[in-house]
Design a protein around this motif. Structure first.
Motif, PDB file in Angstrom:
ATOM      1  N   UNK A   1       0.752  -1.246  -0.104  1.00 56.95           N
ATOM      2  CA  UNK A   1       0.355   0.191  -0.166  1.00 56.95           C
ATOM      3  C   UNK A   1       0.938   1.394  -0.236  1.00 56.95           C
ATOM      4  N   UNK A   2       1.882   1.406   0.915  1.00 61.11           N
ATOM      5  CA  UNK A   2       2.764   2.326   0.737  1.00 61.11           C
ATOM      6  C   UNK A   2       3.132   2.802  -0.450  1.00 61.11           C
ATOM      7  N   UNK A   3       3.685   1.015  -0.919  1.00 58.03           N
ATOM      8  CA  UNK A   3       4.173   1.798  -2.274  1.00 58.03           C
ATOM      9  C   UNK A   3       3.388   2.331  -3.567  1.00 58.03           C
ATOM     10  N   UNK A   4       2.114   1.276  -3.505  1.00 56.82           N
ATOM     11  CA  UNK A   4       0.932   1.917  -4.278  1.00 56.82           C
ATOM     12  C   UNK A   4       0.863   3.476  -4.326  1.00 56.82           C
ATOM     13  N   UNK A   5       0.898   3.733  -2.732  1.00 59.30           N
ATOM     14  CA  UNK A   5       0.117   5.094  -2.824  1.00 59.30           C
ATOM     15  C   UNK A   5       0.986   6.603  -3.251  1.00 59.30           C
TER      16      UNK A   5
ATOM     17  N   UNK B   1      -0.933   0.929  -9.294  1.00 57.08           N
ATOM     18  CA  UNK B   1      -0.756   0.338  -9.597  1.00 57.08           C
ATOM     19  C   UNK B   1       0.059  -0.671 -10.942  1.00 57.08           C
ATOM     20  N   UNK B   2       0.155  -0.280 -11.585  1.00 57.69           N
ATOM     21  CA  UNK B   2       0.670  -0.638 -12.352  1.00 57.69           C
ATOM     22  C   UNK B   2       2.533   0.219 -12.268  1.00 57.69           C
ATOM     23  N   UNK B   3       2.511   0.736 -11.992  1.00 59.44           N
ATOM     24  CA  UNK B   3       4.235   0.988 -12.065  1.00 59.44           C
ATOM     25  C   UNK B   3       4.745   0.237 -11.198  1.00 59.44           C
TER      26      UNK B   3
ATOM     27  N   UNK C   1      -0.851 -13.548  -7.260  1.00 59.08           N
ATOM     28  CA  UNK C   1      -0.353 -12.457  -8.239  1.00 59.08           C
ATOM     29  C   UNK C   1      -0.157 -11.103  -8.021  1.00 59.08           C
ATOM     30  N   UNK C   2      -0.274  -9.700  -8.232  1.00 58.27           N
ATOM     31  CA  UNK C   2      -0.700  -8.798  -8.058  1.00 58.27           C
ATOM     32  C   UNK C   2      -1.776  -8.051  -8.418  1.00 58.27           C
ATOM     33  N   UNK C   3      -2.351  -8.896  -8.706  1.00 55.98           N
ATOM     34  CA  UNK C   3      -3.982  -8.082  -9.142  1.00 55.98           C
ATOM     35  C   UNK C   3      -4.602  -8.435  -7.823  1.00 55.98           C
ATOM     36  N   UNK C   4      -4.572 -10.188  -7.893  1.00 53.85           N
ATOM     37  CA  UNK C   4      -4.584 -10.391  -6.261  1.00 53.85           C
ATOM     38  C   UNK C   4      -4.816  -9.926  -4.574  1.00 53.85           C
TER      39      UNK C   4
ATOM     40  N   UNK D   1     -10.619   5.318 -12.448  1.00 56.41           N
ATOM     41  CA  UNK D   1     -10.685   6.526 -13.415  1.00 56.41           C
ATOM     42  C   UNK D   1      -9.933   6.138 -14.636  1.00 56.41           C
ATOM     43  N   UNK D   2      -9.148   5.002 -13.994  1.00 50.84           N
ATOM     44  CA  UNK D   2      -7.952   4.534 -15.582  1.00 50.84           C
ATOM     45  C   UNK D   2      -8.331   2.867 -16.052  1.00 50.84           C
ATOM     46  N   UNK D   3      -8.551   2.508 -15.432  1.00 49.46           N
ATOM     47  CA  UNK D   3      -8.348   0.901 -15.456  1.00 49.46           C
ATOM     48  C   UNK D   3      -9.043   0.618 -16.432  1.00 49.46           C
ATOM     49  N   UNK D   4      -8.718  -0.354 -16.598  1.00 51.39           N
ATOM     50  CA  UNK D   4      -9.679  -1.594 -18.288  1.00 51.39           C
ATOM     51  C   UNK D   4      -9.026  -2.940 -16.753  1.00 51.39           C
ATOM     52  N   UNK D   5      -9.222  -3.217 -15.924  1.00 49.83           N
ATOM     53  CA  UNK D   5      -9.621  -4.600 -15.520  1.00 49.83           C
ATOM     54  C   UNK D   5     -10.542  -5.204 -14.709  1.00 49.83           C
TER      55      UNK D   5
END
Length: 276
Positions: free
Chosen positions: A12-16, A20-22, A45-48, A104-108
């Motif tokens: 979460x620290x990194x995602x913030x 997510x993608x980067x 996975x990262x998605x999970x 607002x950006x995801x296609x997941x």
């Protein structure tokens, strides 16, 4: 700390910071000080991992507002509802920020379906609150009111997410109580009707079964240290297996676990199951 929880907190620290993608699994494992093998023992996975974080965040908010709607006196209900929403965003502002941006950006598709699921749960809670507060007076506009309240929730939440300024939760909640009450009493041209609301609904997951509840409780008991919350979960598991306690006792046990960060969702599911 349980390894899965450590991974979630560090990721979460990194995602913030990066989104997510980067953020890569390698960066997450480096930040946690663990191997990739250890990561994949907890998440496939990262998605999970992302879905697990969304679940954790949304479970907290959904469980809190459900409890408030079912247990708060009418005169304080709207205020406590709004206060809980914004307190949650303030408390989890880092994750709320990245989640709003990614939505607002995801296609997941999995992420979209997950958010639609929680959105529907929250809509049902808001509808229950509206019907309780205003009754037949708002029959023709209650579905429109749901979207008005959701609009307030989304727009004002951005103040906590995107602006680093001190905000008065009490004043904000009081202001939105006034706005909501004005709409409920004086709005005359609703846009979202019951028919449109039905068309907008997404399919819901099937209700959680008793067996699934027992599995979730078993997992939580195994993860927790000795405490009143753990003892209460054990007793609630016994109640699922062989009901014998009066509703007041079950409600008390649920109250014991409600505020534990790892028990909010199971307390919500059990309240639905026991109809409390």
């Amino acid at each position: 700390m349980v390894k899965k929880q450590l991974i979630m907190e560090k990721a979460l620290e990194l995602f913030a910071k990066q989104g997510f993608e980067a953020t890569s699994v390698q960066q997450i494992t480096d930040h946690c000080g663990i191997s990739k093998g250890a990561f994949y023992l907890s998440f496939k996975s990262k998605d999970e991992l992302i879905i697990a974080l969304i679940d954790h965040f949304m479970m907290q908010i959904t469980s809190d507002i459900d409890y408030i709607v079912k247990n708060t006196k009418d005169e304080q209900l709207l205020y406590e509802f709004y206060y809980a929403i914004y307190h949650g965003f303030q408390k989890h502002s880092d994750f709320a920020k990245v989640l709003m941006k990614e939505q607002s950006q995801t296609f997941n598709k999995e992420l979209i379906v997950k958010m639609q699921f929680y959105d529907k749960l929250i809509e049902d809670i808001i509808l229950t609150m509206i019907e309780r507060l205003y009754g037949d007076e708002v029959n023709e506009k209650k579905y429109d009111l749901i979207y008005s309240i959701k609009g307030f929730m989304n727009m004002y939440s951005q103040l906590f997410v995107f602006y680093n300024v001190p905000l008065d939760l009490k004043l904000l909640s009081e202001s939105l109580v006034e706005k909501t009450s004005v709409l409920a009493r004086y709005a005359t041209i609703p846009f979202v009707t019951q028919g449109l609301s039905q068309l907008l609904k997404q399919p819901m997951k099937e209700e959680v079964t008793r067996e699934q509840l027992l599995d979730i409780i078993k997992q939580k008991i195994a993860e927790m240290e000795e405490s009143i919350e753990k003892e209460s979960l054990i007793l609630l598991r016994e109640e699922l297996l062989e009901p014998k306690q009066p509703p007041a006792v079950v409600k008390g046990l649920l109250g014991n676990i409600r505020n534990h960060p790892h028990c909010k969702w199971i307390s919500y599911l059990l309240r639905q199951y026991f109809e409390l």
